[in-house]
Design a protein around this motif. Structure first.
Motif, PDB file in Angstrom:
ATOM      1  N   ARG A 191      42.646  34.118 -14.183  1.00 12.51           N
ATOM      2  CA  ARG A 191      41.566  33.737 -13.259  1.00 12.51           C
ATOM      3  C   ARG A 191      40.223  34.121 -13.861  1.00 12.51           C
ATOM      4  O   ARG A 191      40.129  35.018 -14.699  1.00 12.51           O
ATOM      5  CB  ARG A 191      41.735  34.393 -11.896  1.00 12.51           C
ATOM      6  N   GLU A 241      31.547  41.104  -8.103  1.00 13.21           N
ATOM      7  CA  GLU A 241      32.255  42.036  -8.999  1.00 13.21           C
ATOM      8  C   GLU A 241      32.242  43.464  -8.474  1.00 13.21           C
ATOM      9  O   GLU A 241      31.211  43.957  -8.000  1.00 13.21           O
ATOM     10  CB  GLU A 241      31.578  41.978 -10.377  1.00 13.21           C
ATOM     11  N   HIS A 242      33.401  44.112  -8.585  1.00 15.96           N
ATOM     12  CA  HIS A 242      33.606  45.479  -8.098  1.00 15.96           C
ATOM     13  C   HIS A 242      33.293  45.602  -6.609  1.00 15.96           C
ATOM     14  O   HIS A 242      32.744  46.599  -6.162  1.00 15.96           O
ATOM     15  CB  HIS A 242      32.771  46.490  -8.899  1.00 15.96           C
ATOM     16  N   ASP A 251      35.881  44.199  -4.500  1.00 10.89           N
ATOM     17  CA  ASP A 251      37.164  43.887  -3.853  1.00 10.89           C
ATOM     18  C   ASP A 251      37.928  45.135  -3.445  1.00 10.89           C
ATOM     19  O   ASP A 251      38.972  45.036  -2.811  1.00 10.89           O
ATOM     20  CB  ASP A 251      38.031  42.991  -4.740  1.00 10.89           C
ATOM     21  N   GLY A 276      41.231  46.541  -7.159  1.00 12.82           N
ATOM     22  CA  GLY A 276      41.307  45.926  -5.836  1.00 12.82           C
ATOM     23  C   GLY A 276      42.390  44.851  -5.814  1.00 12.82           C
ATOM     24  O   GLY A 276      43.279  44.831  -6.677  1.00 12.82           O
ATOM     25  N   ASP A 326      42.506  40.049  -8.146  1.00 15.18           N
ATOM     26  CA  ASP A 326      43.193  39.365  -9.242  1.00 15.18           C
ATOM     27  C   ASP A 326      44.571  38.880  -8.818  1.00 15.18           C
ATOM     28  O   ASP A 326      44.981  37.757  -9.113  1.00 15.18           O
ATOM     29  CB  ASP A 326      43.344  40.302 -10.444  1.00 15.18           C
ATOM     30  N   TYR A 330      36.491  51.812 -15.784  1.00 17.21           N
ATOM     31  CA  TYR A 330      36.666  51.149 -14.487  1.00 17.21           C
ATOM     32  C   TYR A 330      36.865  52.215 -13.405  1.00 17.21           C
ATOM     33  O   TYR A 330      36.246  52.187 -12.354  1.00 17.21           O
ATOM     34  CB  TYR A 330      37.869  50.193 -14.544  1.00 17.21           C
ATOM     35  N   GLY A 347      36.274  43.039 -14.852  1.00 15.21           N
ATOM     36  CA  GLY A 347      36.104  44.474 -14.669  1.00 15.21           C
ATOM     37  C   GLY A 347      34.946  45.125 -15.420  1.00 15.21           C
ATOM     38  O   GLY A 347      34.580  46.262 -15.130  1.00 15.21           O
TER      39      GLY A 347
END
Ligand code: GLA
Length: 353
Positions: A26, A32-33, A35, A164, A167, A216, A321
């Motif tokens: 995907r 971003e960041h 979820d 999260g 994905d 991360y 990520g």
């Protein structure tokens, strides 16, 4: 079942596989960041996939191979993660064992073209593919959402990345050519068709990274600390006006998360209205926030996104990520060829995914 891979499996293991599954990668268009903090995200699937074929081997170990490689990972059933590429397979098989779908050792052959360490969910796709193959082998039933939650557990608990749910939901539920607006709290999804003439182009920066390298997780912890300090259940839904008292870098991280969520909701509306300029503008703002407040970009990626826009993209940003990997750019279909040629000429290490 993928016939060519099935034939190879038989050539290596001298018997036919009992099940297989193919799952796409995907690319996240924006969001971003967020979820793991109650946000809504907007991924689409890639045309790159991973396929696994499996069969039980009546042994106490799994034998795991990747097509085209002589090396085989032979690993005792349920042994812990080791940092090897086969960890995703091991974790998914352990989960499948826990669910009662499989017993004992398995032979697994993997083939695919989703680049690893690139922010395009090669890991979630591999885990999901193994879980699906194991589900088919065990003739078990489980809906895709529940399976996505199981795949996330493998990442969180076995591999040790506190990711999260984006994905696993994206690779498990999104159809080709569709964006999936995903509310990561309710897990409700809305499918949005990409308007005619829009192209989202994924370009690898040439710099790979591993989500297990700790960076991360460092951001995950900072966001959690910010949420705790703000007494917010979900950082995405905290008030921007309340972050002033936070110390740095928590203030900057919280600003990214809160504004990124707002941008994503606005981008979903722009996509529905077919307003490419507005969508592209939000991508540019998103990148600035991801690189600045979230400090998750690299010099190569900053240069790539800047040139993408200078050469005619409506928007361009780091996707996934962070800390390396891919950019995603919105380019009008009639401009893509020339744009891509010029961009790759300026960035010889970059390549089209
Ligand atoms: C990785 C994680 C996702 C998400 C993104 C950043 O892909 O697996 O859960 O947090 O990073 O948006």
């Amino acid at each position: 079942m993928s016939q060519a891979l099935e034939i190879q499996f038989e050539a290596i293991y001298a018997r036919a596989p009992t099940a297989s599954a193919t799952v796409p990668g995907r690319v996240n268009l924006i969001g971003e960041h967020i979820d793991y903090h109650g946000g809504t995200v907007l991924p689409i699937t890639l045309d790159k996939t991973v396929t696994v074929v499996v069969a039980p081997n009546d042994a106490p170990s799994h034998r795991i191979r990747s097509e085209g490689y002589e090396d085989e990972s032979v690993r005792v059933v349920n042994e812990p993660a080791s940092g090897d590429w086969s960890d995703g397979v091991m974790g998914a098989l352990a989960k499948a064992g826990e669910l009662g779908w499989i017993r004992g050792g398995f032979d697994v052959l993997v083939s695919g073209n989703i680049p690893g360490g690139a922010g395009v969910s090669s890991s979630a796709a591999l885990i999901t593919a193994v879980l699906r193959a194991a589900r088919a082998h065990g003739k078990a039933e489980m809906d895709q959402k529940t399976l996505a939650l199981k795949a996330r557990e493998v990442e969180n608990d076995y591999i040790g990345v506190p990711c999260g749910i984006m994905d696993q939901m994206a690779v498990g539920l999104a159809g080709a050519g569709e964006a999936l607006a995903l509310d990561t709290v309710s897990l409700e999804t809305e499918v949005i068709t990409i308007p005619d003439g829009w192209r989202f182009v994924t370009v690898h920066s040439g710099v790979s990274r591993k989500l297990t390298d700790g960076r991360y997780e460092a951001r995950f912890i900072e966001c959690k600390d910010a949420a705790t300090a703000l007494e917010a259940e979900y950082l995405c839904r905290a008030e921007l006006g309340d972050i002033a008292a936070l110390p740095d870098p928590l203030k900057a991280r919280a600003r990214h998360v809160i504004t990124e969520h707002q941008r994503t909701l606005a981008a979903i509306e722009a996509l529905k209205r077919g307003n490419a300029e507005a969508f592209g503008g939000l991508m540019i703002e998103s990148h600035a926030s991801y690189a600045g407040d979230f400090a998750a970009s690299t010099p190569e990626i900053d240069a790539l996104t800047k040139d993408a826009v200078a050469l005619g993209a409506l928007g361009s940003r780091l996707t996934g990520g962070g800390f390396g990997g891919c950019t995603v750019s919105l380019v009008m279909a009639d401009k893509v060829d020339g744009w891509l040629e010029a961009l790759l000429a300026r960035h010889p290490k970059a390549w089209l995914v």
